[in-house]
Scaffold this motif. Sequence first.
Motif, PDB file in Angstrom:
ATOM      1  N   MET A 149       0.837  -1.211   0.000  1.00 15.92           N
ATOM      2  CA  MET A 149       0.000   0.000   0.000  1.00 15.92           C
ATOM      3  C   MET A 149       0.866   1.254   0.000  1.00 15.92           C
ATOM      4  O   MET A 149       1.782   1.392   0.816  1.00 15.92           O
ATOM      5  N   TYR A 151       0.534   5.396   0.304  1.00 19.40           N
ATOM      6  CA  TYR A 151      -0.297   6.557   0.611  1.00 19.40           C
ATOM      7  C   TYR A 151       0.505   7.798   0.240  1.00 19.40           C
ATOM      8  O   TYR A 151       1.521   8.104   0.857  1.00 19.40           O
ATOM      9  N   SER A 174      -3.565   3.912  -2.312  1.00 17.53           N
ATOM     10  CA  SER A 174      -4.640   4.296  -1.412  1.00 17.53           C
ATOM     11  C   SER A 174      -5.256   5.631  -1.801  1.00 17.53           C
ATOM     12  O   SER A 174      -4.553   6.582  -2.165  1.00 17.53           O
ATOM     13  N   LEU A 193      -5.810  -0.337   3.773  1.00 15.95           N
ATOM     14  CA  LEU A 193      -5.101  -0.579   5.027  1.00 15.95           C
ATOM     15  C   LEU A 193      -5.322  -2.010   5.506  1.00 15.95           C
ATOM     16  O   LEU A 193      -4.385  -2.675   5.972  1.00 15.95           O
ATOM     17  N   ALA A 196      -3.266  -4.542   3.349  1.00 19.00           N
ATOM     18  CA  ALA A 196      -1.842  -4.275   3.126  1.00 19.00           C
ATOM     19  C   ALA A 196      -0.934  -5.166   3.966  1.00 19.00           C
ATOM     20  O   ALA A 196      -1.161  -5.365   5.160  1.00 19.00           O
ATOM     21  N   VAL A 199       2.775  -0.939   4.373  1.00 15.54           N
ATOM     22  CA  VAL A 199       2.210   0.402   4.207  1.00 15.54           C
ATOM     23  C   VAL A 199       3.379   1.376   4.123  1.00 15.54           C
ATOM     24  O   VAL A 199       4.187   1.456   5.056  1.00 15.54           O
ATOM     25  N   SER A 200       3.473   2.098   3.010  1.00 14.36           N
ATOM     26  CA  SER A 200       4.573   3.039   2.812  1.00 14.36           C
ATOM     27  C   SER A 200       3.995   4.434   2.607  1.00 14.36           C
ATOM     28  O   SER A 200       3.158   4.651   1.726  1.00 14.36           O
ATOM     29  N   MET A 221      -5.106  -3.019  10.741  1.00 22.49           N
ATOM     30  CA  MET A 221      -4.036  -3.606   9.938  1.00 22.49           C
ATOM     31  C   MET A 221      -3.801  -5.067  10.306  1.00 22.49           C
ATOM     32  O   MET A 221      -4.165  -5.524  11.391  1.00 22.49           O
ATOM     33  N   ALA A 225       1.622  -6.954   9.254  1.00 22.19           N
ATOM     34  CA  ALA A 225       1.903  -5.782   8.431  1.00 22.19           C
ATOM     35  C   ALA A 225       3.155  -5.032   8.898  1.00 22.19           C
ATOM     36  O   ALA A 225       3.488  -4.998  10.087  1.00 22.19           O
ATOM     37  N   LEU A 227       5.045  -1.198   8.547  1.00 23.13           N
ATOM     38  CA  LEU A 227       4.877   0.216   8.216  1.00 23.13           C
ATOM     39  C   LEU A 227       6.233   0.838   7.930  1.00 23.13           C
ATOM     40  O   LEU A 227       7.185   0.634   8.690  1.00 23.13           O
TER      41      LEU A 227
END
Length: 315
Positions: A149, A151, A174, A193, A196, A199-200, A221, A225, A227
């Motif tokens: 993902m 953002y 996203s 979210l 995922a 998540v970046s 999440m 996951a 981050l």
Amino acid sequence: MNIAILDTQTFGDVDLSLFDRFGQVAHYQTTSAIQLVSRLQQVEVVITNKVVLDANTLAQAPQLKLICVAATGSNNIDLSAAEQLGITVCNVAGYSTASVVQHTFTLLGNLLGNQHRYIQDCRAGLWQQSQMFCRLDYAITELAGKQFMIYGYGSLGQAVAKVASAFGANVVISERKGASVVREGRVAFYDALAQADIVSLHCPLTTESRDLLSHAEFQRMKPSAVLINTARGGIVNEQALADALGDNTIAAAGVDVLSQEPASTDNPLVNYQGDNLLLTPHIAWASQESIKRLLEQIALNIDSFIAGNARNRIV
């Protein structure tokens, strides 16, 4: 032309002589609020990365014509005051893309492979004690096939997406949090979210993005996951992240930015002791090549201003 560079320390040990052709250049490693006004008295051009130039300061800089922000973000400049005083403000964008992308995947690769833990063990002599050729004490997972993902899908987000795809990840772009309409090719924020694996974050810090991820978001999440935040510290609620890492609500995080920098001693991420957090001191942007590009772009901004144009002009 008189030029002042207010915080040369932010560039590291690099050659700043490219600015000498413009005239007299004053170099200051750092500049405090007390020193600032006196250093601006005869200055026509100022170069600043993080030194704050507020309305009161700008009003006391009678010769100032151009502010070159040595960054993309300009939140340290009172842009309204600069406009009222007829001071041009220019920034630089895109110079650090390659560096930030590299750092993003450096953090991610270390976390997915637990490389930081294996390196520590090798230094502690544990490999020498192994009964077989390798050690498999910590899980190693691949990026291939993961839901990645992103953002913030500007130039940085797009560059990260390209590398993630090259690793075989499935990129999920996203939509903005709280958006009433989901644009084509994007996935609603909470849906993205929830699915995922990684998540970046690559968005600016705004009122909309502040605390984008907090307790409620971490609960949505996957426990597996990861981050990665190489954007801005305030986008993630730091206490919520420390809690989520501590109770295994999410698996791991790589963080290059904090809400207060330099880091405060009471920051919950600074004090977090778990092996599932990698914290670096806002260095994603700072490859030698990136800094060189930044300085070259600032010089071009000054050239353009002298020629009567307004390259990269904000105000």
